[in-house]
Design a protein around this motif. Structure first.
Motif, PDB file in Angstrom:
ATOM      1  N   SER A  25       0.878  -1.005   0.020  1.00  0.00           N
ATOM      2  CA  SER A  25       0.067  -0.063  -0.070  1.00  0.00           C
ATOM      3  C   SER A  25       0.962   1.245   0.047  1.00  0.00           C
ATOM      4  N   ASP A  26       1.922   1.215   0.792  1.00  0.00           N
ATOM      5  CA  ASP A  26       2.774   2.426   0.486  1.00  0.00           C
ATOM      6  C   ASP A  26       3.621   2.733  -0.644  1.00  0.00           C
ATOM      7  N   GLN A  27       3.896   1.437  -1.321  1.00  0.00           N
ATOM      8  CA  GLN A  27       4.396   1.650  -2.578  1.00  0.00           C
ATOM      9  C   GLN A  27       3.239   2.353  -3.891  1.00  0.00           C
ATOM     10  N   TRP A  28       1.932   1.767  -3.571  1.00  0.00           N
ATOM     11  CA  TRP A  28       1.064   2.234  -4.352  1.00  0.00           C
ATOM     12  C   TRP A  28       1.051   3.789  -4.117  1.00  0.00           C
ATOM     13  N   SER A  29       0.789   4.066  -2.787  1.00  0.00           N
ATOM     14  CA  SER A  29       0.607   5.466  -2.351  1.00  0.00           C
ATOM     15  C   SER A  29       1.754   6.431  -3.207  1.00  0.00           C
ATOM     16  N   GLU A  30       3.170   6.083  -2.973  1.00  0.00           N
ATOM     17  CA  GLU A  30       4.035   6.813  -3.533  1.00  0.00           C
ATOM     18  C   GLU A  30       3.814   6.906  -5.208  1.00  0.00           C
ATOM     19  N   TRP A  31       3.521   5.689  -5.700  1.00  0.00           N
ATOM     20  CA  TRP A  31       3.408   5.671  -7.198  1.00  0.00           C
ATOM     21  C   TRP A  31       2.051   6.772  -7.852  1.00  0.00           C
ATOM     22  N   ARG A  32       1.069   6.693  -6.909  1.00  0.00           N
ATOM     23  CA  ARG A  32      -0.061   7.721  -7.254  1.00  0.00           C
ATOM     24  C   ARG A  32       0.415   9.162  -7.060  1.00  0.00           C
ATOM     25  N   GLN A  33       1.333   9.297  -6.389  1.00  0.00           N
ATOM     26  CA  GLN A  33       1.706  10.654  -6.189  1.00  0.00           C
ATOM     27  C   GLN A  33       2.429  11.491  -7.410  1.00  0.00           C
ATOM     28  N   HIS A  34       2.860  10.394  -8.520  1.00  0.00           N
ATOM     29  CA  HIS A  34       3.824  10.977  -9.548  1.00  0.00           C
ATOM     30  C   HIS A  34       2.749  10.901 -10.832  1.00  0.00           C
ATOM     31  N   SER A  35       3.129  11.550 -12.021  1.00  0.00           N
ATOM     32  CA  SER A  35       2.363  11.574 -13.227  1.00  0.00           C
ATOM     33  C   SER A  35       2.905  10.484 -13.879  1.00  0.00           C
ATOM     34  N   SER A  36       4.090   9.925 -13.812  1.00  0.00           N
ATOM     35  CA  SER A  36       4.703   8.828 -14.441  1.00  0.00           C
ATOM     36  C   SER A  36       5.185   7.752 -13.597  1.00  0.00           C
ATOM     37  N   GLN A  37       5.617   6.702 -14.273  1.00  0.00           N
ATOM     38  CA  GLN A  37       6.605   5.650 -13.347  1.00  0.00           C
ATOM     39  C   GLN A  37       8.139   5.992 -13.113  1.00  0.00           C
ATOM     40  N   PHE A  38       8.531   7.064 -13.825  1.00  0.00           N
ATOM     41  CA  PHE A  38       9.928   7.288 -13.569  1.00  0.00           C
ATOM     42  C   PHE A  38       9.783   8.874 -13.960  1.00  0.00           C
ATOM     43  N   ALA A  39      10.853   9.638 -13.428  1.00  0.00           N
ATOM     44  CA  ALA A  39      11.205  11.053 -13.490  1.00  0.00           C
ATOM     45  C   ALA A  39      11.523  11.219 -14.951  1.00  0.00           C
ATOM     46  N   SER A  40      12.176  10.364 -15.528  1.00  0.00           N
ATOM     47  CA  SER A  40      13.174  10.698 -16.825  1.00  0.00           C
ATOM     48  C   SER A  40      13.719   9.199 -17.337  1.00  0.00           C
ATOM     49  N   GLY A  41      13.956   9.254 -18.509  1.00  0.00           N
ATOM     50  CA  GLY A  41      14.652   8.080 -19.116  1.00  0.00           C
ATOM     51  C   GLY A  41      15.941   7.509 -18.308  1.00  0.00           C
ATOM     52  N   ARG A  42      16.654   8.558 -17.898  1.00  0.00           N
ATOM     53  CA  ARG A  42      17.718   8.128 -17.099  1.00  0.00           C
ATOM     54  C   ARG A  42      17.394   7.384 -15.687  1.00  0.00           C
ATOM     55  N   HIS A  43      16.320   7.970 -15.172  1.00  0.00           N
ATOM     56  CA  HIS A  43      15.706   7.344 -14.054  1.00  0.00           C
ATOM     57  C   HIS A  43      15.277   6.075 -14.206  1.00  0.00           C
ATOM     58  N   MET A  44      14.813   5.878 -15.247  1.00  0.00           N
ATOM     59  CA  MET A  44      14.301   4.354 -15.864  1.00  0.00           C
ATOM     60  C   MET A  44      15.419   3.527 -15.820  1.00  0.00           C
ATOM     61  N   GLY A  45      16.457   3.965 -16.416  1.00  0.00           N
ATOM     62  CA  GLY A  45      17.711   3.137 -16.811  1.00  0.00           C
ATOM     63  C   GLY A  45      18.230   2.612 -15.770  1.00  0.00           C
ATOM     64  N   PHE A  46      18.489   3.735 -14.531  1.00  0.00           N
ATOM     65  CA  PHE A  46      19.243   3.553 -13.440  1.00  0.00           C
ATOM     66  C   PHE A  46      18.191   2.553 -12.566  1.00  0.00           C
ATOM     67  N   SER A  47      16.999   2.579 -12.444  1.00  0.00           N
ATOM     68  CA  SER A  47      16.165   1.630 -11.951  1.00  0.00           C
ATOM     69  C   SER A  47      16.228   0.226 -12.319  1.00  0.00           C
ATOM     70  N   LEU A  48      16.302   0.181 -13.798  1.00  0.00           N
ATOM     71  CA  LEU A  48      16.165  -1.262 -14.520  1.00  0.00           C
ATOM     72  C   LEU A  48      17.837  -1.881 -13.983  1.00  0.00           C
ATOM     73  N   ARG A  49      18.679  -0.974 -14.168  1.00  0.00           N
ATOM     74  CA  ARG A  49      19.978  -1.490 -13.814  1.00  0.00           C
ATOM     75  C   ARG A  49      20.128  -2.068 -12.348  1.00  0.00           C
ATOM     76  N   HIS A  50      19.290  -1.699 -11.597  1.00  0.00           N
ATOM     77  CA  HIS A  50      19.119  -2.240  -9.812  1.00  0.00           C
ATOM     78  C   HIS A  50      18.245  -2.977  -9.482  1.00  0.00           C
ATOM     79  N   GLN A  51      17.498  -3.594 -10.503  1.00  0.00           N
ATOM     80  CA  GLN A  51      16.304  -4.795 -10.286  1.00  0.00           C
ATOM     81  C   GLN A  51      16.802  -6.012  -9.625  1.00  0.00           C
ATOM     82  N   GLY A  52      16.057  -6.643  -9.180  1.00  0.00           N
ATOM     83  CA  GLY A  52      16.352  -7.995  -8.672  1.00  0.00           C
ATOM     84  C   GLY A  52      16.795  -8.237  -7.159  1.00  0.00           C
ATOM     85  N   ALA A  53      16.871  -9.358  -6.635  1.00  0.00           N
ATOM     86  CA  ALA A  53      17.190  -9.612  -5.222  1.00  0.00           C
ATOM     87  C   ALA A  53      18.254  -8.703  -4.709  1.00  0.00           C
ATOM     88  N   ASN A  54      19.460  -9.087  -5.168  1.00  0.00           N
ATOM     89  CA  ASN A  54      20.589  -8.197  -4.584  1.00  0.00           C
ATOM     90  C   ASN A  54      21.370  -7.775  -5.472  1.00  0.00           C
TER      91      ASN A  54
END
Length: 87
Positions: A25-54
């Protein structure tokens, strides 16, 4: 009988897959506060680079500057200053 066991395995697989992708529910709340999933293409690239368990953090000084400038959101990737890469 074989059809029935296959059906049960299929149903359990679908149920497990649907639950695995759920946000808190906290993640959904944070997601709803923004107009998009990521702030920019660089934000998306950074996030995808850091996916996974560890994921092994790979954070550059430029990533830190862009994150501040663009007000990135989400779970932070924490590194010590001596772990920052130039760039």
């Amino acid at each position: 009988m074989r059809f029935r066991s296959s059906l049960v395995v299929l149903i359990l697989g679908v149920a497990a897959a649907s639950v695995a992708g759920c946000a808190t529910s906290d993640q959904w709340s944070e997601w709803r506060q923004h107009s998009s999933q990521f702030a920019s293409g660089r934000h998306m690239g950074f996030s995808l680079r850091h996916q996974g368990a560890n994921p092994r953090p790979h954070v550059t000084e430029g990533d830190v500057e862009r994150a501040r400038f663009e007000s990135w959101w989400g779970d932070p990737v924490v590194v010590s200053p001596d772990q920052l890469f130039a760039g």
